[in-house]
Structures are given as structure tokens and as C-alpha cells.
Design a protein around this motif. Sequence first.
Motif, PDB file in Angstrom:
ATOM      1  N   ALA A 259     134.504  83.913  64.706  1.00  0.00           N
ATOM      2  CA  ALA A 259     135.246  83.037  65.576  1.00  0.00           C
ATOM      3  C   ALA A 259     134.891  81.927  66.053  1.00  0.00           C
ATOM      4  CB  ALA A 259     135.148  83.827  66.967  1.00  0.00           C
ATOM      5  N   GLY A 260     133.957  81.079  65.081  1.00  0.00           N
ATOM      6  CA  GLY A 260     133.801  79.798  65.336  1.00  0.00           C
ATOM      7  C   GLY A 260     135.038  78.573  65.375  1.00  0.00           C
ATOM      8  N   ASP A 261     135.879  79.255  64.816  1.00  0.00           N
ATOM      9  CA  ASP A 261     137.266  78.157  64.808  1.00  0.00           C
ATOM     10  C   ASP A 261     137.793  78.204  66.262  1.00  0.00           C
ATOM     11  OD1 ASP A 261     137.052  78.669  62.109  1.00  0.00           O
ATOM     12  OD2 ASP A 261     139.076  77.979  61.743  1.00  0.00           O
ATOM     13  N   VAL A 262     137.633  79.138  66.921  1.00  0.00           N
ATOM     14  CA  VAL A 262     138.281  79.263  68.267  1.00  0.00           C
ATOM     15  C   VAL A 262     137.350  79.002  69.552  1.00  0.00           C
ATOM     16  CG1 VAL A 262     139.725  80.806  69.779  1.00  0.00           C
ATOM     17  CG2 VAL A 262     139.462  81.247  67.466  1.00  0.00           C
ATOM     18  N   PHE A 263     136.365  79.880  69.220  1.00  0.00           N
ATOM     19  CA  PHE A 263     135.148  79.742  70.294  1.00  0.00           C
ATOM     20  C   PHE A 263     134.180  78.320  70.370  1.00  0.00           C
ATOM     21  CE2 PHE A 263     130.440  80.198  71.460  1.00  0.00           C
ATOM     22  CZ  PHE A 263     130.727  80.906  72.756  1.00  0.00           C
ATOM     23  N   GLY A 264     134.243  77.788  69.009  1.00  0.00           N
ATOM     24  CA  GLY A 264     133.839  76.636  68.739  1.00  0.00           C
ATOM     25  C   GLY A 264     134.263  75.340  69.396  1.00  0.00           C
ATOM     26  N   ALA A 265     135.747  75.453  69.428  1.00  0.00           N
ATOM     27  CA  ALA A 265     136.610  74.497  70.072  1.00  0.00           C
ATOM     28  C   ALA A 265     135.880  73.988  71.420  1.00  0.00           C
ATOM     29  CB  ALA A 265     138.017  74.619  70.103  1.00  0.00           C
ATOM     30  N   PRO A 266     136.049  74.925  72.331  1.00  0.00           N
ATOM     31  CA  PRO A 266     135.571  74.542  73.970  1.00  0.00           C
ATOM     32  C   PRO A 266     134.174  74.144  73.840  1.00  0.00           C
ATOM     33  CG  PRO A 266     136.272  76.585  73.696  1.00  0.00           C
ATOM     34  CD  PRO A 266     136.680  76.227  72.419  1.00  0.00           C
ATOM     35  N   LEU A 267     133.375  74.812  73.053  1.00  0.00           N
ATOM     36  CA  LEU A 267     131.838  74.495  72.841  1.00  0.00           C
ATOM     37  C   LEU A 267     131.672  73.160  72.283  1.00  0.00           C
ATOM     38  CD1 LEU A 267     129.450  76.523  73.628  1.00  0.00           C
ATOM     39  CD2 LEU A 267     128.903  76.611  71.012  1.00  0.00           C
ATOM     40  N   ALA A 268     132.325  72.665  71.409  1.00  0.00           N
ATOM     41  CA  ALA A 268     132.167  71.378  70.920  1.00  0.00           C
ATOM     42  C   ALA A 268     132.670  70.301  71.761  1.00  0.00           C
ATOM     43  CB  ALA A 268     133.003  71.029  69.493  1.00  0.00           C
ATOM     44  N   MET A 269     133.850  70.732  72.541  1.00  0.00           N
ATOM     45  CA  MET A 269     134.384  69.906  73.629  1.00  0.00           C
ATOM     46  C   MET A 269     133.163  69.515  74.713  1.00  0.00           C
ATOM     47  SD  MET A 269     137.455  69.052  73.273  1.00  0.00           S
ATOM     48  CE  MET A 269     138.992  69.545  72.388  1.00  0.00           C
ATOM     49  N   GLU A 270     132.276  70.785  75.120  1.00  0.00           N
ATOM     50  CA  GLU A 270     131.330  70.522  76.055  1.00  0.00           C
ATOM     51  C   GLU A 270     130.348  69.535  75.457  1.00  0.00           C
ATOM     52  OE1 GLU A 270     127.883  71.321  78.373  1.00  0.00           O
ATOM     53  OE2 GLU A 270     128.071  71.529  76.367  1.00  0.00           O
ATOM     54  N   THR A 271     129.772  69.809  74.227  1.00  0.00           N
ATOM     55  CA  THR A 271     128.677  68.628  73.921  1.00  0.00           C
ATOM     56  C   THR A 271     129.206  67.480  73.592  1.00  0.00           C
ATOM     57  OG1 THR A 271     129.196  69.443  71.401  1.00  0.00           O
ATOM     58  CG2 THR A 271     127.495  70.762  72.359  1.00  0.00           C
ATOM     59  N   LEU A 272     130.444  67.196  73.229  1.00  0.00           N
ATOM     60  CA  LEU A 272     130.919  65.990  73.096  1.00  0.00           C
ATOM     61  C   LEU A 272     131.637  65.151  74.331  1.00  0.00           C
ATOM     62  CD1 LEU A 272     132.791  66.297  69.914  1.00  0.00           C
ATOM     63  CD2 LEU A 272     130.676  64.707  69.954  1.00  0.00           C
ATOM     64  N   VAL A 273     132.457  65.770  75.090  1.00  0.00           N
ATOM     65  CA  VAL A 273     132.964  65.355  76.122  1.00  0.00           C
ATOM     66  C   VAL A 273     132.190  65.384  77.386  1.00  0.00           C
ATOM     67  CG1 VAL A 273     135.275  65.152  77.609  1.00  0.00           C
ATOM     68  CG2 VAL A 273     135.280  66.107  75.515  1.00  0.00           C
ATOM     69  N   ALA A 274     131.541  66.513  77.573  1.00  0.00           N
ATOM     70  CA  ALA A 274     130.703  66.676  78.819  1.00  0.00           C
ATOM     71  C   ALA A 274     129.316  66.243  78.436  1.00  0.00           C
ATOM     72  CB  ALA A 274     130.786  67.946  79.335  1.00  0.00           C
ATOM     73  N   PHE A 275     128.531  66.884  77.935  1.00  0.00           N
ATOM     74  CA  PHE A 275     127.165  66.671  78.015  1.00  0.00           C
ATOM     75  C   PHE A 275     126.594  65.285  77.387  1.00  0.00           C
ATOM     76  CE2 PHE A 275     122.976  66.836  75.947  1.00  0.00           C
ATOM     77  CZ  PHE A 275     122.254  66.996  76.852  1.00  0.00           C
ATOM     78  N   PHE A 276     127.166  64.943  75.967  1.00  0.00           N
ATOM     79  CA  PHE A 276     127.111  63.763  75.667  1.00  0.00           C
ATOM     80  C   PHE A 276     127.299  62.312  76.447  1.00  0.00           C
ATOM     81  CE2 PHE A 276     128.070  61.332  71.068  1.00  0.00           C
ATOM     82  CZ  PHE A 276     126.789  60.948  70.990  1.00  0.00           C
ATOM     83  N   LEU A 277     128.343  62.452  77.007  1.00  0.00           N
ATOM     84  CA  LEU A 277     128.903  61.630  78.041  1.00  0.00           C
ATOM     85  C   LEU A 277     128.131  61.579  79.478  1.00  0.00           C
ATOM     86  CD1 LEU A 277     132.598  61.080  77.539  1.00  0.00           C
ATOM     87  CD2 LEU A 277     131.012  59.446  77.312  1.00  0.00           C
TER      88      LEU A 277
END
Lengths: 215, 386
Positions: B87-105
Amino acid sequence: METLWLTVLGVLTVGYFALAGFDYGSGLLLALPRRYVSSHRKRDETYRLVTPFFLGNEVWLVAAIGVLFAAFPRLEGELLSGAHSTFTLLLAGLVLFMAAVQLRLWWWLVFTGALMVSVGWGLFLAHLLHAPWPVALVMPVLFAVHGWVFQTRRWKLFPVTALLCALPIPLAFSSIDVTGLMAHDDTLGLLAWVAVPIIPLVVLAQWSIVAISSR
Amino acid sequence: MSAVDLARLQFASTTSFHFLFVLLTLGLVTLLVVMQTRFTITGAAVHERMTRFWGRIYVINYALGIVTGIVMEFQFGLNWSGLATYAGDVFGAPLAMETLVAFFLESTFLGLWIFGWGRLNRWLHLALLYLTALTAFASAFWIMAANGFLQNPVGYRVDGNVLRLDDFGALLTNPAFTSALTHVVFAAITAGGVFMTGISAYHFIKRTPEVDFFRRSLRMGVVTTALATPALIGAGFAQFPVIARYQPDKTEAAPWIGAPLGFMILIGMGLTMISWLTLPLLVKDAVIRMRFPLYLMVIGIPFPFVAAIFGWMFREIGRQPWLIYGLLRTEDAVSHVDASQILLSLVVFTFLFLALACVDWALIARAVRRGPDVAPAPVSPMVVTL
């Protein structure tokens, strides 16, 4: 898409190692008698120099793993779980290093943390290259050299040692064929809108942190 | 124990430790926003000192909590490779958003906020705190969106033996996500309010000379708790119809699963009642002069954290035996790793996180005992210099 995401992953990984190398390297140098790290005598000075960079490097690692998960889902799990105990060592070292530096605990604890992380990355490098374990020593040596260049403020050499720390893992990674391991274009297209503008923003902001704190 | 049991135990332990740090971070950053806004507008010294004192505790907690998050993220790949594969294609999308948009910033804005003390224009400095708070909540948003997908999968299509992302918007309007997000956000604000109340009460018990400082802090803590708890409970109960619809067997997942749920509700109700009873006692500082309630306020500090862990237990254990409800079984998602390797990492990380939680507690206690600064001192990420 493949080229774009390999580039994004590459930039994040290079960012992490270039920023973290002198962190861990400085930690490794704590084991040397002070006079070899010539420009200053006290350990406090070592810590003071890395302070502005301290919160800055691990975020690159977290972002890299996030991209690995979402853009290369069929690769991420196999890659990490294939080197399970290596990552246990590495992450335990990371926890130890970060906690010990921030608390200014005993220097040997900082050193042990740095050693665990750098040997961990070395073992991962050996794993990627299918090389014998002594290859693992490459990473601590490179980090230590980079740390020494940073601590003694030899800025001309700095980009060279930064690249030497940053390149081994991405280069070893490039031997993996990612065809069929990537996410569908629907996912990749969506994430590209986010990942591409954010990286320069973070670079700019982190550069400002260093600029502000040295004022 | 099998590899699946060990991996589940490790996930539970890592998530619980991580969540303790997250709750306090989110709660405190919200209160800091209020304090620093008041300082920036009025220029009053007391608001600046409050921002510094509570900001320092916030930074300690953030800096130590960050490492639990790193281990948390690696754990998906290390122990649950089947999840990314399927399910990486689906579950990974919000997870990557979290690392990039949220945590990284978030970390970067926080860094600028820390090093910008006294060096930046104060409106710019305030804007940095707003951005830190905004990205911190964005973090909760994306993580809950990812978790909502595991509870009630939406927005996907089956393509061979993997899931593909079909409708990203559906992930964000998932009923298993929206009500739970509100619940978690108000749980964090409650934890912040109760924490602030308790610490201020401690200083009054110790007969602090900083009466004005801790009087304001105590009021702010009580009012925050009183405002947040009704919303918290409302969003909590709003989830029952959603659960009844999408996970009808949730309460039968384990015979004892009702217990943590019951305790959580009890704590939530208790905090609502106590905070509303305290409100009228804030008049003329009656609650401080009575002294007896101050002890209850200190004792109350751990309760929101305990309730939050209970809430997670209900949500996550109640999903079993599914990792992605109805689609992927937990036992099918575990990595092909020897049980002994998972055991090793379980022992190592549980030990380290326990040490980290104790250190966090000790450092916060030290910062609390020292009280607010008389002379301005820098807010630094290096805990020891705080």
C-alpha cells in the motif's frame, strides 16, 4: 519521473551526509588528545561550533526516508529490513549521540554514539556493495576527516571532505535497478508538487540559521 | 513470541513514547503562540518572560522527542515492509507529505525561532512561531490522514497485488480521519493546559516570589483546559457512529479493550468537570489562596498523557487482526526478518526511550525548578546551556 525522484532522493541523502558528517566527525574526534585538534583546547568549543547545525541534519534523513517510502515503496521495506541489525545499531547510536550532545554528558558517550552511527552507515555501505565488512571503516574515517576540517576551520578543504562523506551511499545506491519498484505516476506526480519547491526553501532557511547565529 | 508479536510490541512501545513527546509539543506550542502574540502586541515584559520560560520547556521536549520520531519512521521499513510493498502508493503519500511539508519545515522554522531570539524583528520572530505551530499541526494532520486510511481504507484501487492511489481527496475527507484529528488536536491542547496549570500550582506550593508570572500562567492553563475539554469529548463521542459503521467489531477485538476506553472517558470527563469548577475560583485568586486545589493540579499533570495512551490502545488494538482494515492482515505485513533481530531492536529501543523519557522529565523538572529568568538568557537547542 524516475530521474526526478532519484534526483530528489539523491539531493536529500547528500544533504544529510554533508551536514551530518562533521557532526559525527566532531564527536569521533573527542577521543583524540586535544592538541591534535589544534585551534582550540576545550571540548565545550567543539560543541559550540556544531550548535547551529544541530537540529538541521536529521531532518534531511527523515525527509529522505519519507521519499523512499512514498516514491519507492517496493524498495524501501526490502532495503531497510534487509539490514535490520545494522539499522538497530545506527539508530541506537543516533539516539545516544543526540541525547548525549544536548545534555553534554560524558564525552565518551558522545564518542560512542558517533562511532555507532558512522560504523552503521559503513556497514550499510558494505551491504549495498556486497563488500566485506572492513569496508565499513570507510565511513568513520571520512567523517573524522571532515570533522577535523570543520573543527580546524580549513574552509578550502571543506567542500571536498563534505562531498567525500556525502557520495559513497548515494553512489552505492545507484547500483540498484529501481524499475518496477517505484510508485505509480499518480502518486509521484502529486508528491512532486510538494517535494520540489520545499527543498530550496529548507536550504534557504537553514542557511539563514547559520547566518543569524554567527552574527 | 513470534516475529509478528515482537514487531507489534515494538510498534506499540515506540508509538507510545513518541506520542508522549508529541502531545506536550503540540499543547505547548499552541500556548506559546498566545503568549508571544500578547508580548508582540503589548510589549509587556511579563509576556516575554512567559514565552521564554515555557518556550524553553517546549524546546527541551522537542529536541529529545525528535529522535523517537526518527526511529518511528524507520520502523515501517524495518519491521513492516509488507505495508509499503502493498500500500506504499496510497499510505506513503500522506506519510511523505508529513515528512516534507510538516516535519522538514517545522524543525527548520523552530531552529530559526530559537536562533532568532533578540536578533530578528519581533514581528518576524512571531511569524516564525506561527509557522512552527502551523507545521506542527500539519504534522498531526498528515499522520492522522495516514492512520485514518489504515482504519478505513478509501481513495485506492486494486492493481494486481498492490494498491494504487485513486482519489487523494478521499483520504482527506475520510470520516475515520476527520473526527479523530479533532480529537487528537484537542487532547494535545488539554495536555498543554493541564501541564501549565500543574507547573504553576507547584510554584505556588513552593511559595514562589513570581506571583504575577505564575498567576497568569495558572489562569491560562485552567482556561485552556476548560475550553479544550468539551471539544475533546465532543470529537471523541463523534467517533462512535463512525466506528459502528466502518469497524463494527472494534469493541470485541480483545476481551479487555473496553477498560482503556472506559478509563480514557473517565479522565476526560473528570478534567472537564474539574476545570469548569475551577473557573469561578480564579476570581480574586481564591484557588491559589485555598492551597488545597494546588496539590490536585500537580497530581493531575500525568492524566491527559495516560488518557491519550489509552485512546490509542483502543483505536489501534481495535483494528486487529487487520493492518489495513479488511485489506491487509497484520501477520502478512511483517518483514521477513528473524524474530531474534526484532527482539534485539525491541530491547535496545525500549531501554533507550525509557532513558530518554526520564531525561526529558528530569530536564523539564530542572527548568521548572529554576523558574523564570531574572536576567534574559538565550533560548538554545543545547539543553545544557538553557
